[in-house]
Design an enzyme around this catalytic site. Structure first.
Site, short mmCIF file in Angstrom:
data_model
loop_
_atom_site.label_atom_id
_atom_site.label_comp_id
_atom_site.label_asym_id
_atom_site.label_seq_id
_atom_site.Cartn_x
_atom_site.Cartn_y
_atom_site.Cartn_z
N GLU A 77 0.83 -1.20 0.00
CA GLU A 77 0.00 0.00 0.00
C GLU A 77 0.86 1.25 0.00
O GLU A 77 1.95 1.26 0.57
CB GLU A 77 -0.83 0.05 1.28
CG GLU A 77 -1.57 -1.20 1.55
CD GLU A 77 -2.18 -1.20 2.94
OE1 GLU A 77 -2.92 -2.13 3.23
OE2 GLU A 77 -1.93 -0.27 3.72
N CYS A 99 3.15 8.23 1.77
CA CYS A 99 3.56 7.27 2.80
C CYS A 99 3.83 5.94 2.10
O CYS A 99 2.92 5.33 1.55
CB CYS A 99 2.41 7.15 3.80
SG CYS A 99 2.67 5.89 5.04
N CYS A 131 5.43 -7.53 8.12
CA CYS A 131 6.45 -7.02 9.04
C CYS A 131 6.71 -8.07 10.11
O CYS A 131 5.79 -8.71 10.60
CB CYS A 131 5.98 -5.72 9.70
SG CYS A 131 7.22 -5.05 10.84
N CYS A 185 4.25 -5.71 16.40
CA CYS A 185 3.68 -4.81 17.41
C CYS A 185 2.20 -5.16 17.58
O CYS A 185 1.50 -5.42 16.60
CB CYS A 185 3.85 -3.36 16.98
SG CYS A 185 5.57 -2.94 16.71
N CYS A 202 -0.75 -3.29 15.54
CA CYS A 202 -0.53 -2.91 14.14
C CYS A 202 -0.99 -3.99 13.16
O CYS A 202 -0.64 -5.17 13.32
CB CYS A 202 0.96 -2.63 13.95
SG CYS A 202 1.42 -2.29 12.24
N CYS A 252 -1.50 1.46 8.90
CA CYS A 252 -0.67 0.68 7.98
C CYS A 252 -1.10 -0.78 7.89
O CYS A 252 -1.41 -1.42 8.88
CB CYS A 252 0.80 0.81 8.35
SG CYS A 252 1.23 0.14 9.96
N1 SAH Z 1 7.84 -0.13 11.08
C1 SAH Z 1 8.07 1.24 11.12
C2 SAH Z 1 7.46 1.95 9.96
C3 SAH Z 1 5.97 1.79 9.84
S1 SAH Z 1 5.34 3.23 10.47
C4 SAH Z 1 7.62 1.81 12.44
O1 SAH Z 1 6.95 1.11 13.18
O2 SAH Z 1 7.97 2.96 12.74
C5 SAH Z 1 3.76 2.93 10.79
C6 SAH Z 1 3.32 3.88 11.89
O3 SAH Z 1 1.94 3.69 12.09
C7 SAH Z 1 4.04 3.54 13.19
O4 SAH Z 1 4.31 4.67 13.96
C8 SAH Z 1 3.00 2.66 13.83
O5 SAH Z 1 3.24 2.57 15.17
C9 SAH Z 1 1.73 3.36 13.43
N2 SAH Z 1 0.54 2.51 13.55
C10 SAH Z 1 0.46 1.18 13.40
N3 SAH Z 1 -0.79 0.74 13.63
C11 SAH Z 1 -1.51 1.84 13.95
C12 SAH Z 1 -2.86 2.06 14.32
N4 SAH Z 1 -3.72 1.06 14.37
N5 SAH Z 1 -3.26 3.32 14.59
C13 SAH Z 1 -2.40 4.36 14.51
N6 SAH Z 1 -1.12 4.22 14.17
C14 SAH Z 1 -0.68 2.98 13.90
FE1 SF4 Z 2 6.08 -3.46 12.01
FE2 SF4 Z 2 3.78 -2.20 12.48
FE3 SF4 Z 2 5.55 -2.53 14.44
FE4 SF4 Z 2 6.10 -0.82 12.46
S1 SF4 Z 2 4.44 -0.63 13.93
S2 SF4 Z 2 7.48 -2.36 13.36
S3 SF4 Z 2 5.11 -1.87 10.73
S4 SF4 Z 2 4.45 -4.19 13.35
#
Ligand code: SAH
Ligand code: SF4
Length: 346
Positions: free
Chosen positions: A85, A106, A113, A117, A120, A334
């Site tokens: 995406e 973005c 990944c 987390c 996410c 994401c």
């Molecule tokens: N893996 C990297 C790059 C992806 S960034 C990282 O984690 O920084 C994606 C961003 O969106 C990150 O800051 C992540 O924490 C945030 N994100 C993921 N799931 C989300 C959600 N459900 N609501 C808001 N932000 C979210």
């Molecule tokens: Fe991976 Fe989502 Fe964690 Fe970023 S926030 S490291 S994309 S699992």
């Protein structure tokens, strides 16, 4: 997709004069040619040879979702039929200090990944593969073609952990920032990471003045470990050690990304600890009320609680933005859209 150096070596292998490199880079990155056939000033045999090895368009556009505020999300298919995406956001978040007539893209750096987390969508299905540099760069070229807009800001905040794909990330950054490439200023590019300490230190040594964002989401080990498994590998103190290395090498302030999740990381004490952490490295904070992900239990705090959290930071003289929601209605968090596609829900 090729860098200038790679192209020069390739042309030498094909016993071609060096000026062909300039011609080819111009076709690919300035004229945005879709096929090698169109490169009319190149010998046909060379075109054919390179076309076999270097497809110019590795991504196929599958669908666009537009939201009320004109954020557009593009679902793109890779040659191995996986999906990624890319999201185009018209007014860039105030956080990045840009005017609202700018377009922020973005981009994704991996399929899935591995960092898992807990909040996410990208991590839900685990990790499939790294994106090649060409697949990263093509997201920008395709988004500009599909929207008719020029991308002025770039954030590596789509699917994947960019620093776990270090070689392809730095190659893509070279193509994106070079004057022979896409020529986007390094200061307009933000790489976001969940906190891979060795790679942060390595990235700090790159010549380009790119920006760094850290997905912090918990200001202390106890809180962060609950939602980010990466914290077991690199704890908060180690992470902040790497951020001081970054500061010693780069001019721009680091951004701490902080999702607000009710009952997890959004108390006044969390805000106070976060304020101290941010002060210690002179960082700014970007607060993001949690975006609901289907199948996950987390919810965002009330708007008042979010504002209170921000006020604690502001009172401690930490510059903090509470992100005005964009793209909430198109699954912009994401990995969400791609997950639906793979489950055949769209
Ligand atoms: N893996 C990297 C790059 C992806 S960034 C990282 O984690 O920084 C994606 C961003 O969106 C990150 O800051 C992540 O924490 C945030 N994100 C993921 N799931 C989300 C959600 N459900 N609501 C808001 N932000 C979210
Ligand atoms: Fe991976 Fe989502 Fe964690 Fe970023 S926030 S490291 S994309 S699992």
């Amino acid at each position: 997709m090729l860098t200038k150096t790679e192209l020069a070596e390739l042309l030498e292998d094909h016993q071609q004069p060096a000026y062909r490199a300039t011609q080819i880079l111009d076709w690919i990155y300035q004229k945005r040619t879709r096929s090698w056939d169109e490169m009319s000033n190149l010998p046909p045999a060379l075109r054919e040879a390179l076309a076999q090895q270097y497809p110019l368009r590795p991504l196929t556009h599958t669908l666009t979702k537009g939201s009320a505020d004109t954020t557009r999300k593009f679902l793109l298919q890779l040659p191995d039929e996986r999906y990624i995406e890319t999201v185009l956001i018209p007014a860039s978040p105030a956080l990045y200090g840009e005017k609202s007539d700018r377009h922020t893209l973005c981009v994704s750096s991996q399929v899935g990944c591995a960092y898992g987390c807990k909040f996410c969508a990208s991590g839900l299905d685990g990790f499939t593969r790294n994106l090649k540099a060409s697949e990263i760069v093509s997201q920008i070229i395709l988004a500009e073609e599909l929207s008719g807009e020029k991308v002025n800001n770039l954030v590596f905040m789509g699917m994947g952990e960019p620093l776990a794909n270090f070689t392809n990330l730095t190659k893509a950054l070279e193509i994106i920032t070079s004057d022979w490439g896409l020529n986007i200023g390094a200061r307009r590019i933000t790489v976001s990471t969940s906190g891979l300490v060795p790679q942060i230190k390595k990235l700090a040594l790159l010549p380009q003045q790119i920006r760094l964002a850290i997905s912090l989401h918990g200001p202390d080990d106890q809180t962060r470990e609950k939602i980010m498994p990466v914290n077991k590998k690199y704890d908060v103190d180690e992470l902040f050690g790497a951020l001081r290395v970054w500061n010693a090498n780069k001019k721009q302030k680091i951004t701490l990304e902080y999702i607000l999740i009710d009952g997890i990381n959004a108390s006044t004490t969390h805000a106070q600890t976060l304020a101290r952490r941010a002060q210690s490295i002179n960082a700014k904070v970007n607060l993001i009320p949690y975006n609901t992900v289907e199948g996950l239990p987390w919810v965002r705090p009330s708007d008042d609680d979010c504002r209170h959290f921000r006020n604690v930071l502001t009172k401690a003289n930490v510059s903090a933005t509470l992100r005005l929601e964009k793209g909430h209605d198109i699954d912009a968090a994401c990995g969400q859209l791609r997950l639906k596609k793979e489950k055949n829900e769209i």
